[in-house]
Motif scaffolding. Sequence first.
Motif, short mmCIF file in Angstrom:
data_model
loop_
_atom_site.label_atom_id
_atom_site.label_comp_id
_atom_site.label_asym_id
_atom_site.label_seq_id
_atom_site.Cartn_x
_atom_site.Cartn_y
_atom_site.Cartn_z
N VAL A 147 0.87 -1.18 0.00
CA VAL A 147 0.00 0.00 0.00
C VAL A 147 0.90 1.22 0.00
O VAL A 147 1.75 1.40 0.88
N HIS A 148 0.73 2.03 -1.03
CA HIS A 148 1.47 3.28 -1.15
C HIS A 148 0.55 4.43 -0.76
O HIS A 148 -0.58 4.50 -1.22
N TRP A 149 1.03 5.30 0.10
CA TRP A 149 0.23 6.41 0.60
C TRP A 149 0.59 7.63 -0.22
O TRP A 149 1.43 8.44 0.15
N HIS A 150 -0.05 7.72 -1.37
CA HIS A 150 0.35 8.66 -2.42
C HIS A 150 0.32 10.11 -1.94
O HIS A 150 -0.74 10.63 -1.59
N GLY A 151 1.49 10.73 -1.96
CA GLY A 151 1.59 12.16 -1.65
C GLY A 151 1.96 12.47 -0.21
O GLY A 151 2.40 13.57 0.09
N LEU A 152 1.76 11.51 0.68
CA LEU A 152 2.03 11.77 2.10
C LEU A 152 3.53 11.84 2.36
O LEU A 152 4.33 11.14 1.74
N PHE A 441 4.43 13.35 -14.34
CA PHE A 441 5.58 13.05 -13.47
C PHE A 441 5.11 13.05 -12.03
O PHE A 441 4.46 14.00 -11.58
N HIS A 442 5.40 11.99 -11.33
CA HIS A 442 5.05 11.90 -9.91
C HIS A 442 6.28 11.47 -9.14
O HIS A 442 7.06 10.65 -9.62
N ILE A 443 6.45 12.04 -7.96
CA ILE A 443 7.56 11.60 -7.11
C ILE A 443 7.05 11.36 -5.69
O ILE A 443 6.13 12.05 -5.23
N HIS A 444 7.63 10.39 -5.04
CA HIS A 444 7.25 10.06 -3.67
C HIS A 444 8.05 10.90 -2.67
O HIS A 444 9.17 11.32 -2.96
N GLY A 445 7.48 11.08 -1.52
CA GLY A 445 8.25 11.61 -0.39
C GLY A 445 8.29 13.12 -0.26
O GLY A 445 8.77 13.64 0.74
CU CU Z 1 3.04 8.15 -5.03
#
Ligand code: CU
Length: 512
Positions: A147-152, A441-445
């Motif tokens: 489970v990825h918590w997108h944007g958090l 484009f999306h980046i985590h963290g």
């Molecule tokens: Cu994400």
Amino acid sequence: MKRRNFLMNITAAIGGLVATKAIAKIDHNNMHNMVCDINSDECQKGDGTHQHMNMNNNQMPQKLLPTSALPQGMDLPTLTNLKNDSNQKGFFEATLYLKPTKIALTPNLITEFWTYNGMTPGPKIEVFEEDHVKITVKNELTQPTTVHWHGLLIPSDQDGNPQNEIPAGGSRTYEFTIPKGSAGTYWYHPHGHNTVAEQVYRGLAGTFIVRSKHDPLTPIPEQNWFFSDLKLTDKGQIADNSMVDWMNGREGQFVLINGSYRPKIKIGSATRIRVWNACSGRYLNLSIPNCDVYLVGTDGGLLAKPYLLTKPLLLTPAERAELVIMPKQTGTVYLQSIGYDRNKMGNVPPEQDIILGELVLTKSDPITLPNTLNQLPNMGPAVAHKLLEYTEVMDMKQPHGGMLFLINGKRHDMSRIDLKSKIHDIEEWTIFNNSHMDHNFHIHGAQFIVQTHELNGKKTQPDYIALKDTINLRPHEKLTIKIQQNLPGLRMYHCHIIEHETLGMMGQLMVE
Ligand code: CU
Ligand code: C2O
Ligand code: CU
């Protein structure tokens, strides 16, 4: 390569692949084997990249359910909250069960989805800044997931990276504290290796709202519009991805809001709307007629000040927005997505305006929004620079239309670190879409701030300053962002057309 030739090559590739497939069928039942038959480097390396992908073996177009088969015009459902099992203040504790679930879309149409807690979209998680969150995930699917918590803005080892899969039948607990100042509109979805596209199109995605105790828009009533895309076969089952879906990002015949097809949405007064584009590949270009529409927030929270929209709002896959809409007239109008040409490949029909729902408006007195909504971080000069380049390469040895979607010439490799950042450094990233179609484009963290767009030699600044974790790029557009990673560890960045991500248009950043 000129556009025209490019299209012709793609068409040839599809034709070629279908023909090869027909022959290969004599010996093999899956495309992975077929790819090996024609001497793919990938296969010889034995990395098995494609093994787990669920493919539409029969590449003939699938018969789809007519759109008249689903009821429309039902009242917009509200999203069900994930129940907090803790009664301790500032603590949110719950369990998510992933499992196949049969859902009756009509009394005689039973569709098997993959769900979180038996529902799609998954239950809405709602917490406050500084809350401590502890969510146990039980994977009752027959394939691994995360489970990825997108944007958090949470630690990388809690963020559902593909390296940290929960095996089929397994479970794990994610635990993190929501940082102060991060109130916003987020979501969660799987992020395993090679399986994301399928898991998302089968129904796995849900909303995650972080609230502030000092929300300047608090007295305004709120609605949630969670857009997802559904592609059903004529038997009412979730269709496999076609080759065109893999190339362009999947688009089904149904766009749902909160799981409902073309619902009726009542707006009786100024209303704050949180909008998610949780579609796999569909671009939404939202038009909300007969209303003043203010953009008040983006992916990572509120804007510095409200921004009155004068044109449709483009939301590409994974982007979110917060709007305040004020009806100027009483009456019923269509909520639409205005056709937006993202230069898809192959022989696909031109983009059309589509009806997403019906808005039942009641004229009401406009309200005055606060002038200041948020204090955005004032990012100083960048101390490091990075350059990403998106390319598309034809490779007849590849499945899914023979396309490779690359970042800096490479496809995702879980064991390779592509970039490194120093923790807390303010960096400027230039992202260049050196390809023929839109990608985002999306980046985590981290949440970044777009600085400039550059297209056809023209440099422009964004219309407003915003916290973003996902941003679109037109073909040949170059954009610069400022970004600061404030937690150590491994982070993914990728195109969020989820088929492209799954095919490896993704890189890995190590923050140290
Ligand atoms: Cu994400
Ligand atoms: Cu919404 Cu890497 O993902
Ligand atoms: Cu893409």
